[in-house]
Design a protein around this motif. Structure first.
Motif, PDB file in Angstrom:
ATOM      1  N   GLU A 188     -15.012 -21.606  -3.273  1.00 27.75           N
ATOM      2  CA  GLU A 188     -15.670 -20.357  -3.755  1.00 27.75           C
ATOM      3  C   GLU A 188     -17.359 -20.685  -3.622  1.00 27.75           C
ATOM      4  OE1 GLU A 188     -12.287 -18.752  -6.808  1.00 27.75           O
ATOM      5  OE2 GLU A 188     -14.127 -19.333  -7.705  1.00 27.75           O
ATOM      6  N   VAL A 189     -18.002 -19.432  -3.739  1.00 30.77           N
ATOM      7  CA  VAL A 189     -19.540 -19.655  -3.779  1.00 30.77           C
ATOM      8  C   VAL A 189     -20.176 -18.753  -4.661  1.00 30.77           C
ATOM      9  CG1 VAL A 189     -21.724 -19.359  -2.440  1.00 30.77           C
ATOM     10  CG2 VAL A 189     -19.695 -20.196  -1.263  1.00 30.77           C
ATOM     11  N   GLY A 190     -20.372 -19.295  -5.855  1.00 32.84           N
ATOM     12  CA  GLY A 190     -20.914 -18.381  -7.027  1.00 32.84           C
ATOM     13  C   GLY A 190     -22.434 -18.731  -7.256  1.00 32.84           C
ATOM     14  N   ALA A 191     -23.265 -17.615  -7.409  1.00 33.76           N
ATOM     15  CA  ALA A 191     -24.513 -17.834  -7.660  1.00 33.76           C
ATOM     16  C   ALA A 191     -25.055 -16.862  -8.644  1.00 33.76           C
ATOM     17  CB  ALA A 191     -25.286 -17.365  -6.275  1.00 33.76           C
ATOM     18  N   VAL A 192     -26.293 -17.057  -9.300  1.00 33.90           N
ATOM     19  CA  VAL A 192     -26.579 -16.364 -10.308  1.00 33.90           C
ATOM     20  C   VAL A 192     -28.373 -16.271 -10.200  1.00 33.90           C
ATOM     21  CG1 VAL A 192     -26.747 -17.958 -12.081  1.00 33.90           C
ATOM     22  CG2 VAL A 192     -26.920 -15.491 -12.762  1.00 33.90           C
ATOM     23  N   GLY A 193     -28.736 -15.150 -10.552  1.00 39.69           N
ATOM     24  CA  GLY A 193     -30.317 -15.097 -10.510  1.00 39.69           C
ATOM     25  C   GLY A 193     -31.076 -15.327  -8.992  1.00 39.69           C
ATOM     26  N   LEU A 194     -32.232 -16.137  -9.145  1.00 40.12           N
ATOM     27  CA  LEU A 194     -32.987 -16.235  -7.813  1.00 40.12           C
ATOM     28  C   LEU A 194     -32.239 -17.330  -7.205  1.00 40.12           C
ATOM     29  CD1 LEU A 194     -36.454 -15.725  -9.442  1.00 40.12           C
ATOM     30  CD2 LEU A 194     -35.064 -13.958  -8.450  1.00 40.12           C
ATOM     31  N   THR A 195     -32.715 -17.313  -5.893  1.00 42.65           N
ATOM     32  CA  THR A 195     -32.339 -18.630  -5.108  1.00 42.65           C
ATOM     33  C   THR A 195     -33.616 -19.333  -5.011  1.00 42.65           C
ATOM     34  OG1 THR A 195     -33.151 -17.438  -2.924  1.00 42.65           O
ATOM     35  CG2 THR A 195     -30.886 -17.500  -3.642  1.00 42.65           C
ATOM     36  N   GLU A 196     -33.595 -20.656  -4.413  1.00 48.78           N
ATOM     37  CA  GLU A 196     -35.051 -21.291  -4.446  1.00 48.78           C
ATOM     38  C   GLU A 196     -36.035 -20.735  -3.625  1.00 48.78           C
ATOM     39  OE1 GLU A 196     -36.785 -25.589  -2.851  1.00 48.78           O
ATOM     40  OE2 GLU A 196     -34.428 -25.339  -2.619  1.00 48.78           O
ATOM     41  N   LYS A 197     -35.565 -20.145  -2.492  1.00 44.49           N
ATOM     42  CA  LYS A 197     -36.526 -19.576  -1.541  1.00 44.49           C
ATOM     43  C   LYS A 197     -37.230 -18.030  -2.406  1.00 44.49           C
ATOM     44  CE  LYS A 197     -36.697 -17.225   2.974  1.00 44.49           C
ATOM     45  NZ  LYS A 197     -37.160 -15.908   2.672  1.00 44.49           N
ATOM     46  N   GLN A 198     -36.095 -17.272  -3.011  1.00 40.80           N
ATOM     47  CA  GLN A 198     -36.865 -16.193  -3.832  1.00 40.80           C
ATOM     48  C   GLN A 198     -37.903 -16.523  -4.848  1.00 40.80           C
ATOM     49  OE1 GLN A 198     -33.085 -14.586  -4.860  1.00 40.80           O
ATOM     50  NE2 GLN A 198     -33.078 -13.244  -3.263  1.00 40.80           N
ATOM     51  N   ALA A 199     -37.517 -17.537  -5.662  1.00 41.74           N
ATOM     52  CA  ALA A 199     -38.313 -17.916  -6.435  1.00 41.74           C
ATOM     53  C   ALA A 199     -39.659 -18.698  -6.072  1.00 41.74           C
ATOM     54  CB  ALA A 199     -37.789 -19.212  -7.398  1.00 41.74           C
ATOM     55  N   ARG A 200     -39.868 -19.227  -4.916  1.00 43.65           N
ATOM     56  CA  ARG A 200     -40.978 -19.660  -4.489  1.00 43.65           C
ATOM     57  C   ARG A 200     -41.802 -18.611  -3.864  1.00 43.65           C
ATOM     58  NH1 ARG A 200     -41.241 -25.082  -4.578  1.00 43.65           N
ATOM     59  NH2 ARG A 200     -39.266 -26.068  -4.699  1.00 43.65           N
TER      60      ARG A 200
ATOM     61  N   TRP B   3     -13.947 -36.147  -7.412  1.00 45.26           N
ATOM     62  CA  TRP B   3     -13.512 -37.383  -6.826  1.00 45.26           C
ATOM     63  C   TRP B   3     -11.843 -37.319  -7.070  1.00 45.26           C
ATOM     64  CZ3 TRP B   3     -10.832 -41.764  -9.254  1.00 45.26           C
ATOM     65  CH2 TRP B   3     -10.543 -42.828  -8.431  1.00 45.26           C
ATOM     66  N   ILE B   4     -11.307 -36.849  -8.271  1.00 48.95           N
ATOM     67  CA  ILE B   4     -10.013 -36.867  -8.605  1.00 48.95           C
ATOM     68  C   ILE B   4      -9.449 -35.729  -7.803  1.00 48.95           C
ATOM     69  CG2 ILE B   4      -8.381 -36.008 -10.271  1.00 48.95           C
ATOM     70  CD1 ILE B   4     -10.439 -37.260 -12.508  1.00 48.95           C
ATOM     71  N   HIS B   5     -10.197 -34.864  -7.580  1.00 44.26           N
ATOM     72  CA  HIS B   5      -9.554 -33.630  -6.814  1.00 44.26           C
ATOM     73  C   HIS B   5      -9.373 -33.736  -5.193  1.00 44.26           C
ATOM     74  CE1 HIS B   5      -8.737 -29.213  -6.728  1.00 44.26           C
ATOM     75  NE2 HIS B   5      -9.223 -29.082  -5.533  1.00 44.26           N
ATOM     76  N   LYS B   6     -10.133 -34.811  -4.822  1.00 46.65           N
ATOM     77  CA  LYS B   6      -9.936 -35.070  -3.443  1.00 46.65           C
ATOM     78  C   LYS B   6      -9.867 -34.154  -2.397  1.00 46.65           C
ATOM     79  CE  LYS B   6      -8.049 -38.976  -0.747  1.00 46.65           C
ATOM     80  NZ  LYS B   6      -7.145 -40.118  -0.648  1.00 46.65           N
ATOM     81  N   ALA B   7      -8.813 -33.751  -1.855  1.00 50.57           N
ATOM     82  CA  ALA B   7      -8.606 -32.911  -0.973  1.00 50.57           C
ATOM     83  C   ALA B   7      -9.066 -31.307  -1.283  1.00 50.57           C
ATOM     84  CB  ALA B   7      -7.087 -32.705  -0.342  1.00 50.57           C
ATOM     85  N   GLY B   8      -9.915 -30.715  -0.483  1.00 46.56           N
ATOM     86  CA  GLY B   8     -10.570 -29.523  -0.842  1.00 46.56           C
ATOM     87  C   GLY B   8     -11.795 -29.645  -2.046  1.00 46.56           C
ATOM     88  N   ASN B   9     -12.485 -30.712  -1.923  1.00 44.38           N
ATOM     89  CA  ASN B   9     -13.449 -30.694  -2.851  1.00 44.38           C
ATOM     90  C   ASN B   9     -14.905 -30.570  -2.876  1.00 44.38           C
ATOM     91  OD1 ASN B   9     -13.756 -33.073  -1.705  1.00 44.38           O
ATOM     92  ND2 ASN B   9     -13.704 -34.764  -3.399  1.00 44.38           N
ATOM     93  N   GLU B  10     -14.746 -29.823  -1.571  1.00 50.98           N
ATOM     94  CA  GLU B  10     -16.248 -29.589  -1.213  1.00 50.98           C
ATOM     95  C   GLU B  10     -17.046 -28.640  -2.156  1.00 50.98           C
ATOM     96  OE1 GLU B  10     -13.656 -28.953   0.578  1.00 50.98           O
ATOM     97  OE2 GLU B  10     -13.576 -30.238   2.345  1.00 50.98           O
ATOM     98  N   GLY B  11     -18.345 -29.044  -2.293  1.00 53.36           N
ATOM     99  CA  GLY B  11     -19.146 -28.171  -3.183  1.00 53.36           C
ATOM    100  C   GLY B  11     -20.264 -28.809  -3.722  1.00 53.36           C
ATOM    101  N   PHE B  12     -20.957 -28.171  -4.569  1.00 52.06           N
ATOM    102  CA  PHE B  12     -22.041 -28.683  -5.218  1.00 52.06           C
ATOM    103  C   PHE B  12     -22.701 -27.896  -6.284  1.00 52.06           C
ATOM    104  CE2 PHE B  12     -23.767 -25.840  -1.843  1.00 52.06           C
ATOM    105  CZ  PHE B  12     -24.606 -25.152  -2.439  1.00 52.06           C
ATOM    106  N   ILE B  13     -23.326 -28.440  -7.156  1.00 50.24           N
ATOM    107  CA  ILE B  13     -24.264 -27.541  -8.220  1.00 50.24           C
ATOM    108  C   ILE B  13     -25.773 -27.526  -7.827  1.00 50.24           C
ATOM    109  CG2 ILE B  13     -25.054 -27.114 -10.537  1.00 50.24           C
ATOM    110  CD1 ILE B  13     -21.973 -26.572 -10.300  1.00 50.24           C
ATOM    111  N   LYS B  14     -26.344 -26.289  -7.752  1.00 51.12           N
ATOM    112  CA  LYS B  14     -27.938 -26.179  -7.302  1.00 51.12           C
ATOM    113  C   LYS B  14     -28.429 -25.535  -8.483  1.00 51.12           C
ATOM    114  CE  LYS B  14     -31.388 -25.084  -3.956  1.00 51.12           C
ATOM    115  NZ  LYS B  14     -31.692 -24.853  -2.537  1.00 51.12           N
ATOM    116  N   LEU B  15     -29.444 -26.076  -9.093  1.00 55.31           N
ATOM    117  CA  LEU B  15     -30.220 -25.269 -10.089  1.00 55.31           C
ATOM    118  C   LEU B  15     -31.559 -24.986  -9.715  1.00 55.31           C
ATOM    119  CD1 LEU B  15     -29.166 -27.726 -13.240  1.00 55.31           C
ATOM    120  CD2 LEU B  15     -28.146 -25.707 -12.274  1.00 55.31           C
ATOM    121  N   VAL B  16     -32.014 -23.906 -10.028  1.00 54.71           N
ATOM    122  CA  VAL B  16     -33.462 -23.708  -9.850  1.00 54.71           C
ATOM    123  C   VAL B  16     -34.187 -23.104 -11.073  1.00 54.71           C
ATOM    124  CG1 VAL B  16     -34.963 -21.780  -8.583  1.00 54.71           C
ATOM    125  CG2 VAL B  16     -32.809 -22.323  -7.433  1.00 54.71           C
TER     126      VAL B  16
END
Length: 494
Positions: A389-401, A421-434
């Motif tokens: 899943e791709v969840g987002a809120v507020g401004l992206t980095e580009k919008q903020a700049r 690491w525990i989840h392993k299969a299907g654990n793709e993702g990240f947290i990005k903060l602006v």
């Protein structure tokens, strides 16, 4: 001509927002006429949120079963579409019949009319031969419809919109999708996981172009792993159909498939609403509203038609503001159809909606301070329900700049967290903060992962309430959870 019938409120368009407004005003004791030409409830329950997420749930179950081989032995999966189509038909849509929704509205005291409503001068709505004069106001919630791009030959072909994609009983062998936004990617992944060979054609240089580039990369990689071919930066110039096969032409490139799904955007059809009779320009793409959803005097708008975001949660948020403002107006105008009893009902209803979403309470044109909330979209959450899943809120980095904000960015890979690491299969993702470095608060965030939309909730609170970064850094994050990666991103931010 017959004299207009006097009522308290007319709601034109009973999609998610319009149905909510009409039902709550009727429950408060006002005489409400609700007008809908299609299905009460709108896109969400019949062709949007609900059935599409049923499809996604089924497709994700297949994907999880296939991950057994990496985690817990061996498993064989045989996809079958019939149970999914049956569930959509029987559990979600009643075979695209809205009688339950109509009964729900009339059961609250509302009066329902099937037809197209049109403004007929200040304070009046025409539905066929009937004309209603609204004592307290008119609410427009007519939504949007799929926008057909001006591609040579397209309109002459039997292409799909999201409606046909949701209603499909038998899957095609191959599918072309024009549009790499949220809807296009969600449906692409679903159909691919059920064995359809899917190609996504996106004119911009990446899919999910409105989200962070990192989110686009993860989503594209996940879909390619499911067998989806993604052609970004390809602008469709011509579409042809020979009776059995669609061909999308772009320069010297050609893409062919049995079916073509077009999900390149939606638009409001304002020219159908009679806006010119109340002095409002009908040539605009959307209907502009102020922060209490006013279009003009005694006319409100709610939902997708306002252009504030095609999300059910936006429509519901706006609906609560409209209810509060309209009830406040009715109270100060002397109550509804039963002045002796309505005022107390109105007051109670207003109390329930006065704290909508944490919006700042300010007076309406005739209201007392603190009774009417105003819309605040700073922390508008959005989720693309792909896997991950791709969840987002507020401004992206580009919008903020682009706004000249002194930006700080924090990033954490989900797979590097303990839960990832525990989840392993299907654990793709990240947290990005602006973050706004000068103010010391988050102004945007993205959460991508197996539960990206759920993890997003903590980030929505942080952005909405402008929680100081110092407080976020000193919170206790439960271990081992996906949301603990927020702490890692905060550490990177500093």
């Amino acid at each position: 001509m017959a004299e207009p019938e006097l009522v308290d409120v007319v709601v034109v368009g009973l999609g998610v927002g319009g149905e909510e407004v009409a039902g709550r005003l009727a429950e408060a004791g006002l005489t409400v006429v609700g007008v809908e030409r299609d299905l009460v409830g709108g896109e969400c329950p019949y062709w949007g949120c609900i059935p599409s997420k049923m499809m996604i749930r089924a497709a994700n179950a297949l994907a999880e079963a296939r991950r057994v081989n990496e985690l817990a032995g061996s498993a064989q999966v045989q996809p079958e579409w019939a149970p999914v189509a049956k569930r959509i038909r029987e559990e979600a849509t009643d075979t695209w019949n809205d009688q339950v929704a109509v009964d729900r509205f009339t059961g609250k005291g509302g009066r329902f009319l099937r037809g197209s409503g049109r403004l007929d001068g200040p304070g009046q709505v025409r539905v066929g031969e009937q004309v209603f004069r609204a004592r307290h106001g008119i609410v427009l919630g007519t939504g949007t419809r799929p926008s057909v791009p001006p591609i040579d030959g397209l309109v002459d072909t039997p292409y799909w919109t999201n409606h046909q994609a949701i209603e499909v009983e038998e899957l095609p062998e191959t599918l072309l999708i024009l549009g790499g936004g949220a809807i296009g990617l969600e449906l692409a992944q679903v159909f691919a996981r059920f064995g359809v060979r899917v190609t996504v054609v996106e004119a911009l240089d990446r899919v999910l172009a409105l989200e962070e580039p990192e989110a686009s990369e993860v989503a594209a990689a996940a879909l390619r792993a499911d067998g989806v071919e993604i052609r970004a930066g390809v602008k469709a110039e011509r579409v042809s159909h020979d009776g059995s096969t669609f061909t999308v032409h772009s320069g010297d490139q050609e893409c062919r498939a049995e079916r073509l799904l077009v999900v390149t955007g939606r638009r409001a059809h304002l020219d159908e609403l009679g806006l010119e009779t109340v002095g409002v320009d009908a040539s605009q793409r959307y209907l502009p509203v102020d922060d209490r959803m006013h279009v003009t005097d005694a006319i409100w708008a709610v939902g997708d038609v306002t252009g504030e975001g095609a999300f059910t949660h936006i429509a519901m948020y706006q609906a609560s503001i409209v209810v509060a403002d309209l009830l406040d107006h009715a109270r100060h105008a002397g109550g509804g159809a039963d002045p002796s009893g309505t005022a107390s009902v109105v007051g109670g209803a207003m109390g329930a909606v006065s704290a909508v979403g944490g919006a700042t309470a300010t007076p309406g044109p005739a209201g007392a301070a603190g009774t009417v909330p105003r819309a605040d979209y700073r922390a508008l959450p959005r989720v693309t329900f792909t896997d991950p899943e791709v969840g987002a809120v507020g401004l992206t980095e580009k919008q903020a700049r682009e706004r000249g904000i002194n930006v700080q960015v924090g990033f954490a890979q989900l797979s590097s967290s303990a839960r990832g690491w525990i989840h392993k299969a299907g654990n793709e993702g990240f947290i990005k903060l602006v973050a706004d470095a000068d103010q010391g608060v988050l102004i945007g965030a993205t959460s991508v992962g197996p539960a990206g939309g759920e993890v997003l909730s903590a980030l929505v609170v942080a952005v909405h309430a402008a929680v100081p970064l110092s407080q976020l850094r000193h919170m206790i994050y439960a271990y081992p959870t996906f949301h603990r990666a927020i702490e890692d991103a905060l550490r990177d931010l500093s």
